[in-house]
Write a protein that holds these residues in place. Structure first.
Motif, PDB file in Angstrom:
ATOM      1  N   HIS A 123      39.273 -22.700 134.505  1.00 23.53           N
ATOM      2  CA  HIS A 123      37.934 -22.166 134.236  1.00 23.53           C
ATOM      3  C   HIS A 123      37.971 -20.698 133.827  1.00 23.53           C
ATOM      4  O   HIS A 123      36.936 -20.119 133.501  1.00 23.53           O
ATOM      5  N   GLU A 124      39.147 -20.092 133.813  1.00 20.65           N
ATOM      6  CA  GLU A 124      39.250 -18.669 133.484  1.00 20.65           C
ATOM      7  C   GLU A 124      39.634 -18.415 132.030  1.00 20.65           C
ATOM      8  O   GLU A 124      39.727 -17.266 131.606  1.00 20.65           O
ATOM      9  N   GLU A 127      34.369 -19.610 128.615  1.00 24.20           N
ATOM     10  CA  GLU A 127      33.101 -20.096 129.185  1.00 24.20           C
ATOM     11  C   GLU A 127      32.984 -21.609 128.996  1.00 24.20           C
ATOM     12  O   GLU A 127      32.530 -22.323 129.891  1.00 24.20           O
ATOM     13  N   ALA A 130      35.128 -23.310 131.550  1.00 27.89           N
ATOM     14  CA  ALA A 130      34.491 -23.205 132.864  1.00 27.89           C
ATOM     15  C   ALA A 130      33.373 -24.236 132.999  1.00 27.89           C
ATOM     16  O   ALA A 130      33.274 -24.928 134.020  1.00 27.89           O
ATOM     17  N   GLU A 134      33.382 -27.306 135.655  1.00 32.13           N
ATOM     18  CA  GLU A 134      32.273 -27.439 136.599  1.00 32.13           C
ATOM     19  C   GLU A 134      31.598 -28.799 136.465  1.00 32.13           C
ATOM     20  O   GLU A 134      31.261 -29.432 137.470  1.00 32.13           O
TER      21      GLU A 134
END
Length: 152
Positions: A123-124, A127, A130, A134
């Motif tokens: 997730h880094e 965006e 990420a 999620e």
């Protein structure tokens, strides 16, 4: 649907309050949460640690001098996922309280999160990555009867 096989080692460091964390993490639930996040068979060690050990590992391996909720050390992803998931009990307890979640609920989320990291999810990186990670976590947790961990 047949879930991947899992060889699980569940370890608890010695620290004050460890019994509460043991109670929130029965082996069968930990295995269920992880297996639902796996895309392949796996050998995973889950270690629950205190703040001191969590901080030392984060500092030594990520160059970040603080205890974080979960660290994933992945060693292989094909054909078998091999990883260590290190969860910092005091951080998880604090976050669960702040989020209004039970300890078990927060552990379920972070074990799914760490298991996805062990399979290459990140997730880094952007965006979009990420948001994708999620969404995958939310989908897995919903399948386990758990609420959306990102719902406000």
């Amino acid at each position: 649907m047949s879930l991947p096989q899992l060889s699980l080692s569940l370890q608890f460091a010695r620290f004050e309050g460890a019994d509460e964390h043991r109670a929130a993490l029965p082996r069968h639930k930990v295995a269920r949460w992880i297996r639902h996040a796996l895309d392949a068979d796996a050998e995973i060690t889950v270690r629950i640690v205190d703040a001191e050990e969590g901080q030392a590992l984060n500092r030594d391996y990520r160059k970040k001098d603080y205890a974080t909720n979960v660290l994933t050390f992945d060693y292989a992803t094909e054909p078998v996922v091999m990883a260590d998931l290190v969860l910092c009990a005091p951080v998880i307890a604090r976050e669960a309280t702040e989020l209004g979640k039970s300890l078990a609920e927060h552990y379920a989320h972070l074990l799914v999160h760490g298991t996805l990291h062990a399979q290459g999810w990140d997730h880094e990186t952007s965006e979009a990555d990420a948001e994708e990670m999620e969404a995958r976590e939310t989908e897995i947790l919903a399948g386990l009867g758990q609420p959306d961990p990102y719902a406000k």
